[in-house]
Design a protein around this motif. Structure first.
Motif, PDB file in Angstrom:
ATOM      1  N   UNK A  30     -40.654 -21.179 -15.208  1.00  0.00           N
ATOM      2  CA  UNK A  30     -41.607 -21.878 -14.156  1.00  0.00           C
ATOM      3  C   UNK A  30     -40.869 -22.941 -13.131  1.00  0.00           C
ATOM      4  N   UNK A  31     -39.952 -23.549 -13.450  1.00  0.00           N
ATOM      5  CA  UNK A  31     -39.318 -24.583 -12.843  1.00  0.00           C
ATOM      6  C   UNK A  31     -38.195 -24.149 -12.144  1.00  0.00           C
ATOM      7  N   UNK A  32     -37.269 -23.211 -12.804  1.00  0.00           N
ATOM      8  CA  UNK A  32     -35.961 -22.819 -12.096  1.00  0.00           C
ATOM      9  C   UNK A  32     -35.913 -21.400 -11.865  1.00  0.00           C
ATOM     10  N   UNK A  33     -36.733 -20.502 -12.279  1.00  0.00           N
ATOM     11  CA  UNK A  33     -36.749 -18.945 -12.119  1.00  0.00           C
ATOM     12  C   UNK A  33     -35.657 -18.528 -12.891  1.00  0.00           C
ATOM     13  N   UNK A  34     -35.438 -18.862 -14.109  1.00  0.00           N
ATOM     14  CA  UNK A  34     -34.431 -18.317 -15.105  1.00  0.00           C
ATOM     15  C   UNK A  34     -35.189 -17.669 -16.063  1.00  0.00           C
ATOM     16  N   UNK A  35     -34.416 -16.619 -16.529  1.00  0.00           N
ATOM     17  CA  UNK A  35     -34.946 -15.874 -17.812  1.00  0.00           C
ATOM     18  C   UNK A  35     -33.750 -15.534 -18.527  1.00  0.00           C
ATOM     19  N   UNK A  36     -34.101 -15.932 -19.892  1.00  0.00           N
ATOM     20  CA  UNK A  36     -33.149 -15.385 -20.828  1.00  0.00           C
ATOM     21  C   UNK A  36     -32.794 -13.684 -20.920  1.00  0.00           C
ATOM     22  N   UNK A  37     -31.975 -13.287 -20.410  1.00  0.00           N
ATOM     23  CA  UNK A  37     -32.126 -11.858 -20.120  1.00  0.00           C
ATOM     24  C   UNK A  37     -32.154 -10.968 -21.503  1.00  0.00           C
TER      25      UNK A  37
ATOM     26  N   UNK B  44     -31.802 -14.554 -28.218  1.00  0.00           N
ATOM     27  CA  UNK B  44     -30.677 -14.689 -28.641  1.00  0.00           C
ATOM     28  C   UNK B  44     -30.557 -14.550 -30.257  1.00  0.00           C
ATOM     29  N   UNK B  45     -29.733 -13.602 -31.042  1.00  0.00           N
ATOM     30  CA  UNK B  45     -29.709 -13.389 -32.260  1.00  0.00           C
ATOM     31  C   UNK B  45     -28.303 -13.977 -32.586  1.00  0.00           C
ATOM     32  N   UNK B  46     -28.122 -15.111 -33.308  1.00  0.00           N
ATOM     33  CA  UNK B  46     -26.588 -15.492 -33.765  1.00  0.00           C
ATOM     34  C   UNK B  46     -26.491 -15.252 -35.255  1.00  0.00           C
ATOM     35  N   UNK B  47     -26.012 -14.324 -35.629  1.00  0.00           N
ATOM     36  CA  UNK B  47     -25.736 -14.072 -36.962  1.00  0.00           C
ATOM     37  C   UNK B  47     -24.792 -14.877 -37.632  1.00  0.00           C
ATOM     38  N   UNK B  48     -24.699 -15.031 -39.193  1.00  0.00           N
ATOM     39  CA  UNK B  48     -24.070 -15.816 -39.745  1.00  0.00           C
ATOM     40  C   UNK B  48     -22.540 -15.451 -39.505  1.00  0.00           C
ATOM     41  N   UNK B  49     -22.199 -14.306 -39.494  1.00  0.00           N
ATOM     42  CA  UNK B  49     -20.577 -13.974 -39.010  1.00  0.00           C
ATOM     43  C   UNK B  49     -20.193 -14.061 -37.829  1.00  0.00           C
TER      44      UNK B  49
END
Length: 176
Positions: A102-109, A113-118
């Protein structure tokens, strides 16, 4: 003195030890997410600038588009300099901040994000968590070092009765 076993948390990734990186924290008592900050200044180009300045010129000259041209629209990776450790049945989910679009026009593409234990301490990048952004505004967006760019939440996950995963992570970001 008793030794404390680590359950879940954050550490500075290798290569960032002397760069004044702050570990993610929750900002308020009832916040669910831990805020991630950018580890360095990064400029995220507008996808429209890339389209108009490079691709349309090429199309107007009747050249064929190539896979290399497609790569121009790749998301920009913003490193955090932080890695996460967790239990075997946990995952760190990383989301965009609600103010990003809404403020910066940025989307997490990748949406989430999925950060696995390994991913922690992997040999490629030591588990440095990076957020990948697309800028759908018309101007480039400059992210400054220390600016809050995302939020992460630790979650438990479940396995199916027939799960038999035996593979091991060999790389870093996007390697599975």
């Amino acid at each position: 003195m008793t030794k404390h076993n680590k359950t879940r948390g954050f550490e500075i990734a290798k290569g960032y030890e002397e760069r004044d990186i702050r570990l993610p924290i929750r900002q308020t008592t009832f916040a669910a997410g831990y805020d991630f900050e950018a580890a360095e200044d990064v400029t995220i180009p507008s996808i429209f600038q890339v389209l108009f300045n490079k691709l349309l010129k090429k199309l107007n000259s009747e050249e064929n588009l190539t896979e290399e041209d497609n790569q121009l629209l790749k998301p920009t990776l913003v490193p955090t300099g932080v890695k996460a450790y967790m239990q075997e049945d946990e995952v760190l989910l990383v989301f965009s901040r609600s103010s990003g679009p809404i403020k910066r026009f940025l989307l997490l593409s990748n949406g989430t994000g999925v950060v696995d234990k390994d991913f922690y301490s992997n040999e490629k990048d030591d588990g440095d968590i990076k957020l990948q952004f697309l800028n759908f505004g018309i101007l480039p967006v400059k992210i400054k070092k220390g600016e809050r760019i995302g939020q992460g939440m630790f979650q438990k996950y479940l396995l199916t009765d027939y799960d038999r995963a035996k593979g091991e992570r060999k790389g870093g970001f996007g390697s599975t």
